[in-house]
Design a protein around this motif. Structure first.
Motif, mmCIF file in Angstrom:
data_model
loop_
_atom_site.group_PDB
_atom_site.id
_atom_site.type_symbol
_atom_site.label_atom_id
_atom_site.label_comp_id
_atom_site.label_asym_id
_atom_site.label_seq_id
_atom_site.Cartn_x
_atom_site.Cartn_y
_atom_site.Cartn_z
ATOM 1 N N PHE A 24 0.852 -1.180 0.000
ATOM 2 C CA PHE A 24 0.000 0.000 0.000
ATOM 3 C C PHE A 24 0.894 1.238 0.000
ATOM 4 O O PHE A 24 1.778 1.376 0.845
ATOM 5 N N ILE A 25 0.694 2.120 -0.966
ATOM 6 C CA ILE A 25 1.485 3.331 -1.077
ATOM 7 C C ILE A 25 0.767 4.467 -0.353
ATOM 8 O O ILE A 25 -0.373 4.800 -0.676
ATOM 9 N N GLU A 26 1.430 5.050 0.630
ATOM 10 C CA GLU A 26 0.854 6.207 1.317
ATOM 11 C C GLU A 26 0.924 7.414 0.387
ATOM 12 O O GLU A 26 1.996 7.809 -0.066
ATOM 13 N N GLY A 27 -0.212 7.973 0.107
ATOM 14 C CA GLY A 27 -0.274 9.117 -0.785
ATOM 15 C C GLY A 27 -1.715 9.373 -1.173
ATOM 16 O O GLY A 27 -2.641 8.925 -0.510
ATOM 17 N N ARG A 28 -1.901 10.068 -2.268
ATOM 18 C CA ARG A 28 -3.259 10.383 -2.727
ATOM 19 C C ARG A 28 -3.304 10.329 -4.245
ATOM 20 O O ARG A 28 -2.295 10.510 -4.927
ATOM 21 N N MET A 29 -4.494 10.041 -4.762
ATOM 22 C CA MET A 29 -4.687 10.071 -6.203
ATOM 23 C C MET A 29 -4.599 11.502 -6.708
ATOM 24 O O MET A 29 -5.049 12.435 -6.034
ATOM 25 N N LEU A 30 -4.015 11.657 -7.874
ATOM 26 C CA LEU A 30 -3.985 12.994 -8.470
ATOM 27 C C LEU A 30 -5.398 13.440 -8.839
ATOM 28 O O LEU A 30 -6.269 12.630 -9.148
ATOM 29 N N GLU A 31 -5.604 14.746 -8.803
ATOM 30 C CA GLU A 31 -6.879 15.341 -9.165
ATOM 31 C C GLU A 31 -6.666 16.402 -10.238
ATOM 32 O O GLU A 31 -5.529 16.818 -10.504
ATOM 33 N N LYS A 32 -7.749 16.837 -10.836
ATOM 34 C CA LYS A 32 -7.654 17.817 -11.917
ATOM 35 C C LYS A 32 -6.904 19.069 -11.486
ATOM 36 O O LYS A 32 -6.106 19.631 -12.250
ATOM 37 N N ALA A 33 -7.124 19.503 -10.250
ATOM 38 C CA ALA A 33 -6.467 20.725 -9.766
ATOM 39 C C ALA A 33 -4.953 20.586 -9.762
ATOM 40 O O ALA A 33 -4.228 21.591 -9.881
ATOM 41 N N ASP A 34 -4.448 19.355 -9.654
ATOM 42 C CA ASP A 34 -3.005 19.131 -9.637
ATOM 43 C C ASP A 34 -2.355 19.476 -10.971
ATOM 44 O O ASP A 34 -1.144 19.713 -11.036
ATOM 45 N N LEU A 35 -3.146 19.505 -12.038
ATOM 46 C CA LEU A 35 -2.588 19.787 -13.357
ATOM 47 C C LEU A 35 -2.186 21.245 -13.519
ATOM 48 O O LEU A 35 -1.548 21.607 -14.508
ATOM 49 N N ALA A 36 -2.541 22.062 -12.541
ATOM 50 C CA ALA A 36 -2.083 23.454 -12.555
ATOM 51 C C ALA A 36 -0.651 23.569 -12.019
ATOM 52 O O ALA A 36 -0.021 24.620 -12.152
ATOM 53 N N ASP A 37 -0.161 22.484 -11.427
ATOM 54 C CA ASP A 37 1.187 22.452 -10.870
ATOM 55 C C ASP A 37 2.163 21.969 -11.939
ATOM 56 O O ASP A 37 2.097 20.815 -12.372
ATOM 57 N N GLU A 38 3.045 22.842 -12.393
ATOM 58 C CA GLU A 38 3.964 22.490 -13.466
ATOM 59 C C GLU A 38 4.887 21.342 -13.079
ATOM 60 O O GLU A 38 5.247 20.511 -13.923
ATOM 61 N N ASN A 39 5.259 21.268 -11.805
ATOM 62 C CA ASN A 39 6.134 20.183 -11.359
ATOM 63 C C ASN A 39 5.445 18.835 -11.474
ATOM 64 O O ASN A 39 6.055 17.836 -11.889
ATOM 65 N N ILE A 40 4.166 18.789 -11.129
ATOM 66 C CA ILE A 40 3.426 17.525 -11.218
ATOM 67 C C ILE A 40 3.224 17.144 -12.683
ATOM 68 O O ILE A 40 3.376 15.972 -13.052
ATOM 69 N N LYS A 41 2.892 18.121 -13.530
ATOM 70 C CA LYS A 41 2.741 17.812 -14.959
ATOM 71 C C LYS A 41 4.044 17.270 -15.544
ATOM 72 O O LYS A 41 4.037 16.309 -16.326
ATOM 73 N N THR A 42 5.142 17.872 -15.163
ATOM 74 C CA THR A 42 6.441 17.394 -15.642
ATOM 75 C C THR A 42 6.719 15.985 -15.135
ATOM 76 O O THR A 42 7.243 15.134 -15.869
#
Length: 292
Positions: free
Chosen positions: A90-108
């Protein structure tokens, strides 16, 4: 078999079991977080979809292990009966959401993961978008699901696109995840882990690139930037191909909905109306909208 009985059969889960809970986010398989005194695991009870797509669960397990060794997928813990279930950490974390796509680091980070996946080789596993469409429809036919009026017209255009794409030696016939939606990306705060590899196989990079944009209503400007981020530059030809593959992605959703309407008609675990979803996708296509 009840989930409790399956857990008792798996030593890693049964040993010092504390409890379990259903995990959300998926519409295909049953997935549970199983907590023991030592650590947490994910138990995925597989649906039968891969039987209709000619994809073995054993080859999926091998892909998952390779992705784990590369550092971006959970470790496989138990796979004695891969056609029935798989257990991962089990990976501790969260599923990405649409709002995360505003973060250039996450998109990269997303693009970096996709590029590594597309460079994977040595996998005797093929799963093109056209395999998915025709496999799902063949399964739907076996369940005697009524094909909506106008479907053949959509399939004719898909066949034309498939023929055109067959000439692309650079970005066709590359290994793809093929299910790289945001819900299958777990963000840990500094890393991105990719889950649900059941549709992975040799396919089309452009199909893969459509999955996040067409499910998150990208504008034309956002689509152009998405392609620029992946390729390092923008070309109109790539944008045209991208639009064609968005169409293919929508038709895949139609086929998926028809298939699952038959597969789950007697399944108490699903209350999603798959047939209405297929009809909704067809309506969108008829309106010239290739987004969910």
């Amino acid at each position: 078999m009840k989930v409790e009985d399956m857990i008792r059969e798996i030593p890693e889960l049964a040993r010092e079991l504390v409890g379990y809970e259903a995990l959300g986010g998926g519409l295909c398989n049953e997935t549970y977080k199983v907590q023991t005194k030592q650590k947490a695991y994910v138990l995925r009870i597989n649906s039968r979809q891969n039987e209709y797509l000619n994809l073995t669960r054993r080859s999926e397990i091998e892909v998952m292990k390779k992705a784990y060794r590369a550092g971006f997928a959970p470790q496989v813990i138990a796979d004695d009966r891969p056609e029935h279930y798989v257990v991962t950490e089990f990976i501790e974390g969260r599923m990405l959401e649409k709002a995360d796509l505003a973060d250039e680091n996450i998109k990269t980070m997303i693009m970096d993961r996709l590029k590594v996946i597309h460079g994977m080789d040595g996998q005797d596993r093929t799963c093109t978008p056209y395999d998915l469409i025709h496999g799902y429809l063949k399964g739907a036919d076996s369940f005697q699901v009524k094909r909506p009026d106008g479907l053949n017209r959509l399939l004719d255009r898909v066949d034309k696109i498939a023929h055109q794409r067959s000439n692309d030696k650079a970005y066709n016939n590359k290994f793809c995840h093929n299910d790289s939606f945001l819900v299958n990306m777990i963000y840990t705060g500094d890393q991105l882990q990719i889950i649900d590899w059941e549709l992975s196989g040799i396919g089309d990079v452009f199909f893969e690139l459509t999955l996040i944009p067409f499910t998150n209503q990208f504008s034309e400007a956002e689509e152009r930037e998405w392609l620029r981020l992946y390729f390092g530059h923008f070309e109109e030809d790539a944008f045209r191909i991208f639009q064609d593959m968005k169409y293919v992605s929508m038709v895949r959703e139609v086929a998926w909905g028809l298939f699952y309407s038959g597969l789950t008609k007697d399944n108490e675990h699903h209350d999603f109306d798959y047939y209405k979803f297929a009809e909704y996708c067809m309506e969108r296509i008829d309106q010239g909208i290739y987004q969910l």
